[in-house]
Scaffold this motif. Structure first.
Motif, PDB file in Angstrom:
ATOM      1  N   GLY A  67      37.355  -5.625  35.199  1.00 24.90           N
ATOM      2  CA  GLY A  67      37.270  -4.481  34.305  1.00 24.90           C
ATOM      3  C   GLY A  67      36.199  -3.514  34.739  1.00 24.90           C
ATOM      4  O   GLY A  67      35.649  -3.597  35.837  1.00 24.90           O
ATOM      5  N   ARG A  68      35.894  -2.602  33.843  1.00 18.48           N
ATOM      6  CA  ARG A  68      34.912  -1.564  34.137  1.00 18.48           C
ATOM      7  C   ARG A  68      34.138  -1.220  32.872  1.00 18.48           C
ATOM      8  O   ARG A  68      34.705  -1.179  31.771  1.00 18.48           O
ATOM      9  CB  ARG A  68      35.610  -0.325  34.699  1.00 18.48           C
ATOM     10  CG  ARG A  68      34.691   0.864  34.944  1.00 18.48           C
ATOM     11  CD  ARG A  68      35.347   1.875  35.851  1.00 18.48           C
ATOM     12  NE  ARG A  68      35.418   1.378  37.234  1.00 18.48           N
ATOM     13  CZ  ARG A  68      35.847   2.098  38.261  1.00 18.48           C
ATOM     14  NH1 ARG A  68      36.265   3.340  38.078  1.00 18.48           N
ATOM     15  NH2 ARG A  68      35.875   1.581  39.479  1.00 18.48           N
ATOM     16  N   MET A  69      32.851  -0.991  33.033  1.00 20.13           N
ATOM     17  CA  MET A  69      31.998  -0.559  31.933  1.00 20.13           C
ATOM     18  C   MET A  69      31.345   0.760  32.314  1.00 20.13           C
ATOM     19  O   MET A  69      30.800   0.900  33.414  1.00 20.13           O
ATOM     20  CB  MET A  69      30.925  -1.605  31.630  1.00 20.13           C
ATOM     21  CG  MET A  69      29.936  -1.177  30.547  1.00 20.13           C
ATOM     22  SD  MET A  69      28.957  -2.554  29.902  1.00 20.13           S
ATOM     23  CE  MET A  69      28.052  -3.048  31.382  1.00 20.13           C
ATOM     24  N   VAL A  70      31.397   1.736  31.406  1.00 19.54           N
ATOM     25  CA  VAL A  70      30.778   3.039  31.618  1.00 19.54           C
ATOM     26  C   VAL A  70      29.755   3.256  30.522  1.00 19.54           C
ATOM     27  O   VAL A  70      30.057   3.112  29.332  1.00 19.54           O
ATOM     28  CB  VAL A  70      31.827   4.171  31.604  1.00 19.54           C
ATOM     29  CG1 VAL A  70      31.143   5.522  31.834  1.00 19.54           C
ATOM     30  CG2 VAL A  70      32.894   3.932  32.660  1.00 19.54           C
ATOM     31  N   VAL A  71      28.536   3.583  30.927  1.00 18.56           N
ATOM     32  CA  VAL A  71      27.445   3.809  29.974  1.00 18.56           C
ATOM     33  C   VAL A  71      26.866   5.195  30.240  1.00 18.56           C
ATOM     34  O   VAL A  71      26.472   5.513  31.361  1.00 18.56           O
ATOM     35  CB  VAL A  71      26.332   2.748  30.142  1.00 18.56           C
ATOM     36  CG1 VAL A  71      25.204   3.001  29.144  1.00 18.56           C
ATOM     37  CG2 VAL A  71      26.894   1.345  29.961  1.00 18.56           C
ATOM     38  N   GLU A  72      26.807   6.025  29.196  1.00 19.56           N
ATOM     39  CA  GLU A  72      26.252   7.371  29.330  1.00 19.56           C
ATOM     40  C   GLU A  72      25.147   7.567  28.305  1.00 19.56           C
ATOM     41  O   GLU A  72      25.332   7.270  27.115  1.00 19.56           O
ATOM     42  CB  GLU A  72      27.340   8.424  29.137  1.00 19.56           C
ATOM     43  CG  GLU A  72      26.844   9.861  29.247  1.00 19.56           C
ATOM     44  CD  GLU A  72      27.957  10.875  29.129  1.00 19.56           C
ATOM     45  OE1 GLU A  72      27.786  11.873  28.389  1.00 19.56           O
ATOM     46  OE2 GLU A  72      29.009  10.683  29.780  1.00 19.56           O
ATOM     47  N   ASP A  85      27.120   6.950  24.823  1.00 18.72           N
ATOM     48  CA  ASP A  85      28.551   6.636  24.794  1.00 18.72           C
ATOM     49  C   ASP A  85      28.800   5.497  25.765  1.00 18.72           C
ATOM     50  O   ASP A  85      28.390   5.563  26.930  1.00 18.72           O
ATOM     51  CB  ASP A  85      29.389   7.851  25.196  1.00 18.72           C
ATOM     52  CG  ASP A  85      29.357   8.935  24.141  1.00 18.72           C
ATOM     53  OD1 ASP A  85      29.914   8.718  23.058  1.00 18.72           O
ATOM     54  OD2 ASP A  85      28.760  10.000  24.406  1.00 18.72           O
ATOM     55  N   GLN A  86      29.453   4.440  25.280  1.00 13.91           N
ATOM     56  CA  GLN A  86      29.736   3.277  26.109  1.00 13.91           C
ATOM     57  C   GLN A  86      31.211   2.889  25.960  1.00 13.91           C
ATOM     58  O   GLN A  86      31.780   3.007  24.880  1.00 13.91           O
ATOM     59  CB  GLN A  86      28.869   2.092  25.682  1.00 13.91           C
ATOM     60  CG  GLN A  86      27.373   2.391  25.718  1.00 13.91           C
ATOM     61  CD  GLN A  86      26.559   1.263  25.132  1.00 13.91           C
ATOM     62  OE1 GLN A  86      26.769   0.106  25.473  1.00 13.91           O
ATOM     63  NE2 GLN A  86      25.638   1.581  24.247  1.00 13.91           N
ATOM     64  N   LEU A 106      31.858   2.549  22.012  1.00 12.16           N
ATOM     65  CA  LEU A 106      30.732   2.672  21.087  1.00 12.16           C
ATOM     66  C   LEU A 106      30.027   3.997  21.340  1.00 12.16           C
ATOM     67  O   LEU A 106      29.576   4.262  22.459  1.00 12.16           O
ATOM     68  CB  LEU A 106      29.750   1.517  21.275  1.00 12.16           C
ATOM     69  CG  LEU A 106      28.455   1.576  20.434  1.00 12.16           C
ATOM     70  CD1 LEU A 106      28.778   1.476  18.949  1.00 12.16           C
ATOM     71  CD2 LEU A 106      27.504   0.462  20.836  1.00 12.16           C
ATOM     72  N   SER A 107      29.958   4.835  20.314  1.00 16.65           N
ATOM     73  CA  SER A 107      29.244   6.106  20.393  1.00 16.65           C
ATOM     74  C   SER A 107      28.140   6.105  19.352  1.00 16.65           C
ATOM     75  O   SER A 107      28.330   5.612  18.235  1.00 16.65           O
ATOM     76  CB  SER A 107      30.182   7.297  20.138  1.00 16.65           C
ATOM     77  OG  SER A 107      31.200   7.349  21.122  1.00 16.65           O
ATOM     78  N   SER A 108      26.983   6.674  19.713  1.00 21.89           N
ATOM     79  CA  SER A 108      25.876   6.672  18.760  1.00 21.89           C
ATOM     80  C   SER A 108      24.966   7.867  18.968  1.00 21.89           C
ATOM     81  O   SER A 108      24.944   8.490  20.037  1.00 21.89           O
ATOM     82  CB  SER A 108      25.069   5.375  18.874  1.00 21.89           C
ATOM     83  OG  SER A 108      24.426   5.281  20.126  1.00 21.89           O
ATOM     84  N   TRP A 109      24.202   8.182  17.912  1.00 20.33           N
ATOM     85  CA  TRP A 109      23.163   9.213  17.957  1.00 20.33           C
ATOM     86  C   TRP A 109      21.934   8.636  17.293  1.00 20.33           C
ATOM     87  O   TRP A 109      22.032   7.948  16.272  1.00 20.33           O
ATOM     88  CB  TRP A 109      23.616  10.459  17.213  1.00 20.33           C
ATOM     89  CG  TRP A 109      22.527  11.513  17.116  1.00 20.33           C
ATOM     90  CD1 TRP A 109      22.250  12.496  18.009  1.00 20.33           C
ATOM     91  CD2 TRP A 109      21.576  11.657  16.045  1.00 20.33           C
ATOM     92  NE1 TRP A 109      21.179  13.246  17.575  1.00 20.33           N
ATOM     93  CE2 TRP A 109      20.740  12.750  16.368  1.00 20.33           C
ATOM     94  CE3 TRP A 109      21.339  10.957  14.863  1.00 20.33           C
ATOM     95  CZ2 TRP A 109      19.697  13.169  15.553  1.00 20.33           C
ATOM     96  CZ3 TRP A 109      20.294  11.367  14.034  1.00 20.33           C
ATOM     97  CH2 TRP A 109      19.485  12.470  14.377  1.00 20.33           C
ATOM     98  N   GLU A 110      20.766   8.930  17.896  1.00 23.36           N
ATOM     99  CA  GLU A 110      19.510   8.401  17.367  1.00 23.36           C
ATOM    100  C   GLU A 110      18.479   9.520  17.284  1.00 23.36           C
ATOM    101  O   GLU A 110      18.328  10.312  18.234  1.00 23.36           O
ATOM    102  CB  GLU A 110      19.002   7.290  18.275  1.00 23.36           C
ATOM    103  CG  GLU A 110      17.758   6.593  17.768  1.00 23.36           C
ATOM    104  CD  GLU A 110      17.386   5.400  18.637  1.00 23.36           C
ATOM    105  OE1 GLU A 110      16.192   5.042  18.676  1.00 23.36           O
ATOM    106  OE2 GLU A 110      18.293   4.826  19.287  1.00 23.36           O
ATOM    107  N   ALA A 111      17.776   9.617  16.164  1.00 14.01           N
ATOM    108  CA  ALA A 111      16.762  10.652  15.971  1.00 14.01           C
ATOM    109  C   ALA A 111      15.595  10.451  16.928  1.00 14.01           C
ATOM    110  O   ALA A 111      15.298   9.332  17.348  1.00 14.01           O
ATOM    111  CB  ALA A 111      16.264  10.638  14.530  1.00 14.01           C
TER     112      ALA A 111
END
Length: 289
Positions: A67-72, A85-86, A106-111
């Motif tokens: 498989g493949r994993m992409v992490v941004e 974004d993962q 999985l997408s996220s935002w952190e202050a």
């Protein structure tokens, strides 16, 4: 990073565990996060990892997996926060001859101050939506409250860190020459925090995958060939588990570079172990959103 037995059939996550004394109260956490962010100086980037089954260390029903994993990851003061974004896509074959395709996002935002975290996680199995969860965690008055649709608000430990703050703290500990790091982490991959303990080795030569990786926008980031990298092994303990009994729910190994890029991944799900080779990096301009 995404975590959990689900990435073989679900998710694979990120990092955590304590730097000495427990920090109490939101003001202390804010100072902690801001200081570590300045010291760590992480590089905004997108990394691609090719995943394969480590046959020599796996003993479960999975006979084959690729498989493949992409992490941004990007963000900073100009962006009012950090975004991540993962995505992990795997094809696996079990002992019964069944081939399955898992797609986890999985997408996220952190202050910037580490006091608010929003996440959205979706999982597909064989092309069909199998799970979707989203939520917002906020730190106010020394406590953290997690709110999710159709669920009662949940109180998390006041000193828990979210992913970017955790990674800043880990990178700062590495650069200070620490040999261990421990903290409570909430990253949206599970419904409760995880206690993660990291063991940090001495820096050495960059792993083979990092020396041969394809890099886009080289001028916006540091080269990995010739750079030093720290071997790190992290153990994850679910909330309520006895950390002292030495039985983590998940373990992850990798080499970390000064700019926060990771290579030579090892994802240990007890009976299934995956290898992750860094194959591509795209650097983003510092300060860009």
């Amino acid at each position: 990073m995404l975590r959990g037995k689900g990435a073989v059939v679900g998710t694979v996550a990120a990092l955590a565990v304590a730097l000495g004394a427990v920090v109490a109260g939101s003001v202390a956490v804010v100072r902690f996060v801001q200081t570590d962010a300045r010291e760590a100086q992480p590089q905004a980037h997108r990394a691609v990892y090719d995943l394969t089954l480590d046959h020599g260390k796996s003993a479960g029903d999975i006979l084959g997996l690729e498989g493949r994993m992409v992490v941004e990851w990007r963000g900073g003061p100009a962006c009012d926060g950090y975004t991540s974004d993962q995505r992990v896509v795997t094809n696996s074959l079990d002992s019964g001859g069944h081939l399955s395709v898992s797609d986890v996002r999985l997408s996220s935002w952190e202050a910037l101050d580490g006091n608010e975290f929003r996440f959205d996680r979706t999982e597909y199995l064989d092309g069909k939506l199998s799970m979707r969860e989203s939520g917002i965690a906020r730190r106010e008055g020394g406590k953290v409250t997690l709110s999710e649709p159709d669920a009662e608000p949940q109180t998390l430990p006041g000193d828990v860190l979210f992913p970017s703050a955790f990674n800043f703290a880990l990178t700062a500990a590495v650069q200070k020459g620490k040999s261990t790091f421990s903290r409570s982490l909430f990253d949206g991959t599970q419904s409760s925090p995880t206690v993660v303990t990291a063991f940090i080795g001495k820096p050495g030569e960059a792993p083979r995958d990092a020396r041969s990786v394809k890099i886009k926008n080289r001028g916006d980031g540091a080269p990995l060939r010739g750079a030093k990298a720290w071997p790190i092994r992290m153990s994850y303990f679910d909330q309520g588990d006895d950390v002292q009994d030495g039985t983590p729910s998940f373990e992850m190994g990798f080499h970390m570079f000064p700019n926060g890029v990771m290579s030579k991944l090892s994802l240990d799900y007890d009976d299934v172990v995956l290898k992750g080779d860094l194959t591509q990096i795209e650097y983003f301009k510092p300060g860009g959103c």
